[in-house]
Design a protein around this motif. Structure first.
Motif: not given
Length: 184
Positions: A170-176
């Motif tokens: 989820s954190e990776a998706m937000i950053e991307i």
């Protein structure tokens, strides 16, 4: 002629020549990224006959969630690759923020070009595809195939990003997503 080797059960090494093409060497236990199926782990190297009369050596890759993918060892453009290094994500951030490249309007031509680009087997290519398809979808009515393709590519990229950065998916998706918004 290039040689590929893989360790079986941590003991024996099996080597086979591969049509003169230099290949990455994967071993049992290696984490790898398949451009369309995501992050997985090589669990076996075995000879299989998926097409009658054509036995080939395959990497058996378990994908979290219960999927298994078999990738021929001698396929030079499968796109299968090792996980990215943390320093590669710096370049990826720049790619995702950069201006997207235009995509073809013809769906079949576009899909073929995108899949060919993914088969370069780099996280940079994965980021370029995500950036370009995201921009394409953002300016058109969202529809089936291209939307499903984008979701799959975002899932693959987010999985790898999360593992490399040591964060949640989820954190990776937000950053991307945040990086992609900067590039629009």
């Amino acid at each position: 002629m290039a040689v590929v080797s893989a360790r079986i059960a941590g003991e024996t090494t099996i080597s086979g020549a591969i049509n003169g093409v230099a290949r990455s060497m994967f071993e049992i236990g290696d984490k790898v990224v398949h451009p369309q199926h995501g992050v997985g782990q090589i669990v076996k190297l075995e000879d299989r006959e998926f097409e009658r009369g054509d036995t080939r050596r395959y990497y058996e890759i378990h994908i979290p969630g219960g999927s298994t993918v078999w990738v021929p060892v001698d396929l030079p453009n499968s796109g299968l690759r090792r996980l990215a290094h943390k320093n590669e994500l710096t370049h990826c951030r720049e790619i995702l923020k950069s201006h997207p490249s235009p995509l073809m309007e013809d769906g079949r031509v576009r899909q073929s070009a995108l899949v060919a680009h993914l088969k370069q087997g780099t996280i940079s290519a994965q980021c370029e595809v995500v950036r370009d398809v995201s921009a394409f979808v953002a300016h058109k009515p969202s529809y089936g195939t291209i939307t499903a393709f984008l979701e799959a590519m975002l899932r693959v990229l987010s999985q790898e990003w999360a593992i490399v950065e040591g964060i949640t998916i989820s954190e990776a998706m937000i950053e991307i997503s945040s990086l992609l918004e900067k590039g629009e």
